[in-house]
Design a protein around this motif. Sequence first.
Motif, PDB file in Angstrom:
ATOM      1  N   VAL A  11       0.834  -1.202   0.000  1.00  0.00           N
ATOM      2  CA  VAL A  11       0.000   0.000   0.000  1.00  0.00           C
ATOM      3  C   VAL A  11       0.871   1.254   0.000  1.00  0.00           C
ATOM      4  N   LEU A  12       1.878   1.270   0.888  1.00  0.00           N
ATOM      5  CA  LEU A  12       2.703   2.482   0.990  1.00  0.00           C
ATOM      6  C   LEU A  12       3.523   2.702  -0.277  1.00  0.00           C
ATOM      7  N   LEU A  13       4.043   1.613  -0.836  1.00  0.00           N
ATOM      8  CA  LEU A  13       4.830   1.722  -2.066  1.00  0.00           C
ATOM      9  C   LEU A  13       3.986   2.285  -3.206  1.00  0.00           C
ATOM     10  N   SER A  14       2.763   1.751  -3.341  1.00  0.00           N
ATOM     11  CA  SER A  14       1.882   2.228  -4.406  1.00  0.00           C
ATOM     12  C   SER A  14       1.503   3.680  -4.165  1.00  0.00           C
ATOM     13  N   PHE A  15       1.239   4.016  -2.899  1.00  0.00           N
ATOM     14  CA  PHE A  15       0.871   5.383  -2.561  1.00  0.00           C
ATOM     15  C   PHE A  15       2.006   6.341  -2.933  1.00  0.00           C
ATOM     16  N   GLY A  16       3.243   5.948  -2.572  1.00  0.00           N
ATOM     17  CA  GLY A  16       4.393   6.792  -2.887  1.00  0.00           C
ATOM     18  C   GLY A  16       4.565   6.968  -4.379  1.00  0.00           C
ATOM     19  N   ARG A  17       4.382   5.881  -5.105  1.00  0.00           N
ATOM     20  CA  ARG A  17       4.496   5.959  -6.553  1.00  0.00           C
ATOM     21  C   ARG A  17       3.421   6.888  -7.119  1.00  0.00           C
ATOM     22  N   GLY A  18       2.219   6.784  -6.559  1.00  0.00           N
ATOM     23  CA  GLY A  18       1.112   7.589  -7.049  1.00  0.00           C
ATOM     24  C   GLY A  18       1.311   9.071  -6.774  1.00  0.00           C
ATOM     25  N   ILE A  19       1.833   9.391  -5.594  1.00  0.00           N
ATOM     26  CA  ILE A  19       1.957  10.803  -5.227  1.00  0.00           C
ATOM     27  C   ILE A  19       3.107  11.468  -5.978  1.00  0.00           C
ATOM     28  N   GLY A  20       4.097  10.679  -6.374  1.00  0.00           N
ATOM     29  CA  GLY A  20       5.251  11.277  -7.040  1.00  0.00           C
ATOM     30  C   GLY A  20       5.153  11.303  -8.546  1.00  0.00           C
ATOM     31  N   ASP A  21       4.136  10.655  -9.097  1.00  0.00           N
ATOM     32  CA  ASP A  21       4.126  10.542 -10.547  1.00  0.00           C
ATOM     33  C   ASP A  21       3.493  11.755 -11.209  1.00  0.00           C
ATOM     34  N   ALA A  22       4.186  12.308 -12.185  1.00  0.00           N
ATOM     35  CA  ALA A  22       3.689  13.509 -12.846  1.00  0.00           C
ATOM     36  C   ALA A  22       3.121  13.196 -14.221  1.00  0.00           C
ATOM     37  N   ALA A  23       3.760  12.278 -14.942  1.00  0.00           N
ATOM     38  CA  ALA A  23       3.406  12.085 -16.351  1.00  0.00           C
ATOM     39  C   ALA A  23       1.990  11.550 -16.525  1.00  0.00           C
ATOM     40  N   SER A  24       1.496  10.774 -15.552  1.00  0.00           N
ATOM     41  CA  SER A  24       0.168  10.184 -15.734  1.00  0.00           C
ATOM     42  C   SER A  24      -0.950  11.180 -15.435  1.00  0.00           C
ATOM     43  N   VAL A  25      -0.687  12.148 -14.553  1.00  0.00           N
ATOM     44  CA  VAL A  25      -1.753  13.100 -14.221  1.00  0.00           C
ATOM     45  C   VAL A  25      -1.682  14.361 -15.079  1.00  0.00           C
ATOM     46  N   LEU A  26      -0.618  14.466 -15.864  1.00  0.00           N
ATOM     47  CA  LEU A  26      -0.421  15.653 -16.696  1.00  0.00           C
ATOM     48  C   LEU A  26      -1.608  15.880 -17.623  1.00  0.00           C
ATOM     49  N   PHE A  27      -2.071  14.786 -18.272  1.00  0.00           N
ATOM     50  CA  PHE A  27      -3.212  14.923 -19.184  1.00  0.00           C
ATOM     51  C   PHE A  27      -4.543  14.872 -18.459  1.00  0.00           C
ATOM     52  N   THR A  28      -4.572  14.111 -17.356  1.00  0.00           N
ATOM     53  CA  THR A  28      -5.876  13.677 -16.871  1.00  0.00           C
ATOM     54  C   THR A  28      -6.427  14.491 -15.718  1.00  0.00           C
TER      55      THR A  28
END
Lengths: 279, 295
Positions: A194-211
């Motif tokens: 859970v924490l690993l996925s959460f960290g990946r989600g909060i740090g990712d820019a390219a996937s939320v750039l469009f959406t």
Amino acid sequence: MLEEKFFIRLSALFTYSLIAVLAFIIIVIFYKGFAALNWDMVFKTPRGGYYYGGEGGVLNAITGSLYISIGATLIAVLIGMPAALYLNVQLIRYRRTQNTIRYFLDALWGIPSIVYGAFGFTLMLFFGMNASLLAGIITVALLISPIMVRTFDEVLCTIPKGMHEASLALGSTRTETAFRIMFKQGFPGFITAVLLSFGRGIGDAASVLFTAGYTDNIPVTLDEPAATLPLAIFFQLGSPIPEVRDRAFAASIILTIIILFISIGARLLSKRYSKTNLK
Amino acid sequence: MQLRRKIIDKLNGFWMITTLITILVLPLVICLGLYIKAAPIFEQHSFLELVFSSKWEPSRGSFGFWPFIAGSLYVTLLSFLFTAPVCLLAALYLTQFAPRALIRIMHPVIDVLAGLPSVIYGVWGILVIVPFVSAISVPLSDSPSSGYSVLAGGIVLAVMVIPYTLNMLIEVFNTVPNGLKEASLSLGATMWESVKHVVIRGNYPGIISAYGLGIAKAFGETIAVMMVVGNVVKASGNPFNAAYPLPALIANNYGEMLSIPMYDSALMFAAFLLLIIILVINLFFRLLIHKTKRL
């Protein structure tokens, strides 16, 4: 003999230099951003003229990021946790199938986030949505689900088979075995996942750039656009005004601290919960 | 009571297998979705023309992706040159020679390096690597560079990929049976000779796979590279010049994508291409790892 000495020294040097690089990155980020970091950064949304050096902070981006990654992590738990349990309970007799599925999951892990972003964008157009909190959550959930499954699975497959067999022998159904025995034994792994996925989600820019879009307000409903911390850093860094750029560095400190907390937390929690496990 | 438990079991089994199938068909759905969006451009241009033409004038309807693909390849190649020796030697050191205390410290270090968001690497790249490249470009190259260059992209990318490749290499080297190494030592080989001939030579497939997966990871990295690589459409061989990698193209142009005809399907084609390249590399090298693991 000379060769041996040379290579062992060199490899030691490379290993220690990795620690140095990490320290270097963190020190540079803290040193650069410290001047502009204050409580306004954390607790205020951008006010008028913020992007010309006016008052305000990045609260919009912090809450946006939290909303998106918490939402995405919840969805990923709903998809990923049962999938990993199924892989390790129902499929336990089919080694071949298990390995094939793991193989595909591993390959899925490698897909870059920009592709998820582009796909999320096509989904968005397909359903006639605008860039919004919901679209961001769904895209990030797709991105982190494979990570969730594979990390949780990694722990589940180390649980001794005897435990599983004992549970079945006592007459529990496979569902009960999955949730009462396997889930409980694998709980430290679940927390890490859970924490690993959460960290990946909060740090990712390219996937939320469009959406997810970008906004100065804190989103209230799911169909409003939402700002995210990585994008806030990215956009402010592009500004020609030095004050705004300094704030980007300050925002980087906030993001780095969040990620450090998650990393350390994952370690401590998984250690703490694995103490109560049967071995 | 019995019946209720059975029904719950059935329902739950159904839910669980649905989620697993959902995740497994996800790549297919992504492929399909991107392909459908990219289809209009296939009607006007052939696949080979799109990939190998270097004429990029979206407003006139010519889409040649070669400069972007070349830019991506160049940055990836540079980062590979930096990561390959560092990861191999560090993985050997950590699995064969290192004191226990160091291993205990290195685990969290690698975790944090792998967990840092790419935008943070980008910020670090702008603050440190770009000025550094700009400074060394003065004596090394005939035209002074701003620092936003292929070389800067390669260095930042290398630092990002190192934890990823290193983790896989450590996993590979940990699977070497101790008996093999002991046999070599007992025959009179020194530690380094045993490592060279037993640990490295016995693991060629694993090492190559770890490198391959690292390359795939580097190829798809977006934000950090985009921040330091300069983003200029021009293919040139000088590492001090700017380039424009494929992921950066997608990320930079989504805003105007809907205003120029065909531009959106061109960008979706870029995403499709990226996905196919990375998926193929991943499937191939993962297969190699899975095959060797079962032995």
